[in-house]
Write a protein that holds these residues in place. Sequence first.
Motif, short mmCIF file in Angstrom:
data_model
loop_
_atom_site.label_atom_id
_atom_site.label_comp_id
_atom_site.label_asym_id
_atom_site.label_seq_id
_atom_site.Cartn_x
_atom_site.Cartn_y
_atom_site.Cartn_z
N THR A 184 1.36 -43.83 -29.09
CA THR A 184 0.31 -44.16 -29.86
C THR A 184 -0.31 -45.33 -29.89
O THR A 184 0.48 -46.47 -29.59
N VAL A 185 -1.59 -45.44 -29.73
CA VAL A 185 -2.44 -46.49 -29.38
C VAL A 185 -3.79 -46.72 -30.39
O VAL A 185 -4.10 -45.84 -30.81
N ASP A 186 -3.81 -47.98 -30.47
CA ASP A 186 -4.84 -48.46 -31.54
C ASP A 186 -6.23 -48.21 -30.68
O ASP A 186 -6.27 -48.94 -29.54
N ILE A 187 -7.25 -47.94 -31.07
CA ILE A 187 -8.32 -47.86 -30.65
C ILE A 187 -9.17 -49.40 -30.37
O ILE A 187 -9.81 -49.28 -29.39
N SER A 188 -8.44 -50.42 -30.71
CA SER A 188 -8.81 -51.58 -30.41
C SER A 188 -8.54 -52.03 -28.98
O SER A 188 -9.20 -52.64 -28.20
N LEU A 189 -7.64 -51.12 -28.68
CA LEU A 189 -7.15 -51.08 -27.07
C LEU A 189 -8.20 -50.30 -26.19
O LEU A 189 -8.31 -50.52 -24.91
N ILE A 190 -8.32 -49.19 -26.54
CA ILE A 190 -9.09 -47.92 -25.46
C ILE A 190 -10.22 -47.65 -26.17
O ILE A 190 -11.10 -46.97 -25.36
N GLY A 191 -11.15 -48.37 -27.21
CA GLY A 191 -12.50 -47.99 -27.44
C GLY A 191 -12.41 -46.90 -28.53
O GLY A 191 -11.90 -46.23 -28.72
N GLU A 192 -13.50 -47.09 -29.35
CA GLU A 192 -13.88 -45.95 -30.34
C GLU A 192 -14.07 -44.69 -29.71
O GLU A 192 -14.72 -44.47 -28.60
N PRO A 193 -13.66 -43.69 -30.30
CA PRO A 193 -13.86 -42.19 -29.68
C PRO A 193 -15.42 -41.96 -29.93
O PRO A 193 -16.21 -42.25 -30.90
N GLU A 194 -15.66 -40.94 -29.15
CA GLU A 194 -17.25 -40.30 -29.63
C GLU A 194 -16.74 -38.80 -30.24
O GLU A 194 -15.92 -38.03 -29.85
N LYS A 195 -17.38 -38.86 -31.50
CA LYS A 195 -17.37 -37.32 -32.26
C LYS A 195 -18.15 -36.35 -31.86
O LYS A 195 -19.29 -36.49 -31.70
#
Length: 198
Positions: A184-195
């Motif tokens: 489980t990873v926070d988006i602060s580490l991997i970037g915002e998703p594209e919806k």
Amino acid sequence: MVDSIKDILKIFLLEKLRLHHMLYRLPAISEFLEELIAEVLQENGYPNDWKPNRSHAVSKDLTLDAGKSFSIKSGIYDPKKQTLKFSGSRLGKHNTIEAMVESIDNTHADFYICLAKASEDWSNVPGKADPKTYYLFVFEAAKLDYNGVWGVKVSKKGGFKYVIDKPGMHAKIAPSMSYQLWTTVDISLIGEPEKIVI
């Protein structure tokens, strides 16, 4: 490379998913998702080695002719917590947690492509005409660090799992689940998703 791949997928994967959902209400996952992504990359200047034989290197679903490898996941996106949860390799053939972590380090792909779903969007199987919503993540595997001190968490029923918590990341390996890795990873580490909505 991350931005280029993400830009291509957010545009051209949409049509492939539309075609998938003309036949199926269930989400695109597993080898079906791998094939859709491999085709989009192939058709847009990223030739790769994906083959429909359900056989590939551990943790690497496809490798570009240019040499970079990708692990393709579905996963669960939690918009409220801003986290992505996905499964990884089964590590039961290794006898110690140290050997399991070493295997994760030695076999991971260069990048992850995750086409995640939010539970609230898929809590019921959508009808043919209902919208199908996905969240696209593309990020470097180096953003995830599994090295460090893993603890043992014992359940009330007597089972246990290995766990590690780091800023923005939680991982577990549970013997009751064939020693499968869950991250489980926070988006602060991997970037915002594209919806992506079909």
